[in-house]
Design a protein around this motif. Structure first.
Motif, PDB file in Angstrom:
ATOM      1  N   GLN A   1       0.836  -1.197   0.000  1.00 17.45           N
ATOM      2  CA  GLN A   1       0.000   0.000   0.000  1.00 17.45           C
ATOM      3  C   GLN A   1       0.872   1.249   0.000  1.00 17.45           C
ATOM      4  O   GLN A   1       2.031   1.216   0.419  1.00 17.45           O
ATOM      5  CB  GLN A   1      -0.916   0.006   1.226  1.00 17.45           C
ATOM      6  CG  GLN A   1      -1.898  -1.159   1.253  1.00 17.45           C
ATOM      7  CD  GLN A   1      -2.844  -1.136   0.078  1.00 17.45           C
ATOM      8  OE1 GLN A   1      -3.480  -0.122  -0.206  1.00 17.45           O
ATOM      9  NE2 GLN A   1      -2.945  -2.266  -0.623  1.00 17.45           N
ATOM     10  N   ARG A   2       0.304   2.340  -0.467  1.00 16.65           N
ATOM     11  CA  ARG A   2       1.050   3.594  -0.503  1.00 16.65           C
ATOM     12  C   ARG A   2       1.516   3.974   0.908  1.00 16.65           C
ATOM     13  O   ARG A   2       0.749   3.928   1.870  1.00 16.65           O
ATOM     14  CB  ARG A   2       0.190   4.713  -1.077  1.00 16.65           C
ATOM     15  CG  ARG A   2       0.941   6.036  -1.209  1.00 16.65           C
ATOM     16  CD  ARG A   2       0.127   7.030  -1.994  1.00 16.65           C
ATOM     17  NE  ARG A   2       0.799   8.304  -2.097  1.00 16.65           N
ATOM     18  CZ  ARG A   2       1.775   8.589  -2.944  1.00 16.65           C
ATOM     19  NH1 ARG A   2       2.181   7.661  -3.785  1.00 16.65           N
ATOM     20  NH2 ARG A   2       2.349   9.767  -2.974  1.00 16.65           N
ATOM     21  N   GLN A   3       2.775   4.356   1.021  1.00 19.32           N
ATOM     22  CA  GLN A   3       3.365   4.707   2.311  1.00 19.32           C
ATOM     23  C   GLN A   3       3.635   6.206   2.353  1.00 19.32           C
ATOM     24  O   GLN A   3       4.541   6.702   1.688  1.00 19.32           O
ATOM     25  CB  GLN A   3       4.682   3.937   2.514  1.00 19.32           C
ATOM     26  CG  GLN A   3       5.381   4.255   3.810  1.00 19.32           C
ATOM     27  CD  GLN A   3       6.731   3.570   3.924  1.00 19.32           C
ATOM     28  OE1 GLN A   3       6.988   2.587   3.241  1.00 19.32           O
ATOM     29  NE2 GLN A   3       7.588   4.102   4.766  1.00 19.32           N
ATOM     30  N   SER A   4       2.834   6.931   3.108  1.00 22.72           N
ATOM     31  CA  SER A   4       3.011   8.378   3.220  1.00 22.72           C
ATOM     32  C   SER A   4       4.016   8.704   4.324  1.00 22.72           C
ATOM     33  O   SER A   4       3.934   8.151   5.430  1.00 22.72           O
ATOM     34  CB  SER A   4       1.671   9.056   3.524  1.00 22.72           C
ATOM     35  OG  SER A   4       0.774   8.875   2.456  1.00 22.72           O
TER      36      SER A   4
ATOM     37  N   GLY B   1       8.361   8.637  11.665  1.00 22.86           N
ATOM     38  CA  GLY B   1       8.737   7.487  10.850  1.00 22.86           C
ATOM     39  C   GLY B   1      10.234   7.456  10.579  1.00 22.86           C
ATOM     40  O   GLY B   1      10.999   8.289  11.073  1.00 22.86           O
TER      41      GLY B   1
ATOM     42  N   GLU C   1       7.515  -1.347  -3.681  1.00 19.69           N
ATOM     43  CA  GLU C   1       7.758  -0.718  -2.379  1.00 19.69           C
ATOM     44  C   GLU C   1       8.354   0.674  -2.551  1.00 19.69           C
ATOM     45  O   GLU C   1       7.950   1.628  -1.867  1.00 19.69           O
ATOM     46  CB  GLU C   1       8.701  -1.586  -1.552  1.00 19.69           C
ATOM     47  CG  GLU C   1       8.119  -2.936  -1.170  1.00 19.69           C
ATOM     48  CD  GLU C   1       9.153  -3.813  -0.515  1.00 19.69           C
ATOM     49  OE1 GLU C   1      10.101  -3.266   0.086  1.00 19.69           O
ATOM     50  OE2 GLU C   1       9.018  -5.047  -0.593  1.00 19.69           O
TER      51      GLU C   1
ATOM     52  N   ILE D   1       6.270   4.870  -1.820  1.00 23.60           N
ATOM     53  CA  ILE D   1       6.655   5.928  -0.874  1.00 23.60           C
ATOM     54  C   ILE D   1       6.329   7.297  -1.461  1.00 23.60           C
ATOM     55  O   ILE D   1       6.720   7.612  -2.590  1.00 23.60           O
ATOM     56  CB  ILE D   1       8.152   5.826  -0.532  1.00 23.60           C
ATOM     57  CG1 ILE D   1       8.420   4.504   0.210  1.00 23.60           C
ATOM     58  CG2 ILE D   1       8.610   7.028   0.301  1.00 23.60           C
ATOM     59  CD1 ILE D   1       9.895   4.235   0.457  1.00 23.60           C
TER      60      ILE D   1
END
Length: 239
Positions: A77-80, A85, A233, A237
């Motif tokens: 899934q899109r990683q904001s 983080g 992946e 991002i």
């Protein structure tokens, strides 16, 4: 009575099958209709050997709608990016933080001002770092090949990690990279730099080209495999 004409599809058409994106592509080297997953674009590609078989490719994709759903559901899934983080740049982990002043790299952390564009500022900083690192690696590999350092730029292509325009009598050589290589292991990014620099001499993917790649960065196979496995992946991002 006139029979209803079958819908005509074109190379590059995009459609939804079972609610999932599918792109049509003609590949003259293909021997049959097939499906493959484009992890970088989070879509499935339906391949046909010729334009006249695109309808067959669509029918095959519809038949395999369950497989398509299973493959795309498994993609990351899109990683904001968000404060608190961690973002890895060139093999080093950086904790993401909010702080005054311009976005900057410090020891073990990336600091950017608290505003609605916080994530974009972190991405811009990552792009600057990518340009610095990839320019350095390009200069090293070009020198090893006895070639002048080409101009280097970074962008955000979805399908290629790099591209090379060899020198001509009218224009100097130029190489463009995906900035997302800075998110990959340093050895993988270095391989891509070596790959593009090899194109300064061999504008093809023949045996001499691959020999140059191996001379510059060792066996290409593990680096190519890493990029295939982790492309989705890296492209997930964002800000």
């Amino acid at each position: 009575m006139f029979s209803r004409m079958a819908q005509r599809f074109l190379d590059g058409d995009r459609l939804e099958i079972g609610g999932w994106p599918v792109r049509l592509r003609v590949d003259g080297r293909a021997r049959r209709v097939s499906l493959r997953v484009d992890r970088a674009k989070s879509e499935v590609v339906a391949l046909a050997p010729s334009p006249r078989r695109l309808n067959e490719a669509v029918a095959f994709a519809q038949e395999k709608s369950g497989w398509i759903a299973k493959q795309l559901e498994a993609l990351p899934q899109r990683q904001s990016l968000a404060p608190g983080g961690v973002l890895r740049l060139n093999d080093k982990p950086y904790r993401l933080e909010v702080g005054p002043g311009r976005a900057r790299l410090e020891e073990g952390r990336i600091v950017a001002p608290d505003d609605p564009n916080w994530g974009l500022k972190v991405i811009r900083l990552a792009k600057r770092e990518a340009l610095t690192v990839l320019t350095e690696r390009t200069a090293i590999h070009a020198a090893a090949l006895g070639r002048p350092t080409p101009s280097v730029a970074v962008a955000d292509p979805k399908a290629r990690w790099g591209s090379c325009r060899p020198a001509t009598p009218r224009a100097a050589a130029a190489i463009r990279y995906s900035w997302r290589l800075i998110l990959a292991p340093a050895a993988v990014a270095d391989y891509v730099a070596a790959h593009e620099c090899a194109h300064l001499i061999e504008a093809n993917h023949g045996p001499r080209f691959w020999a140059l790649c191996e001379q510059l960065a060792g066996d290409p196979a593990p680096h190519r495999a890493w990029l295939r496995a982790h492309a989705a992946e890296l492209h997930a991002i964002g800000a």
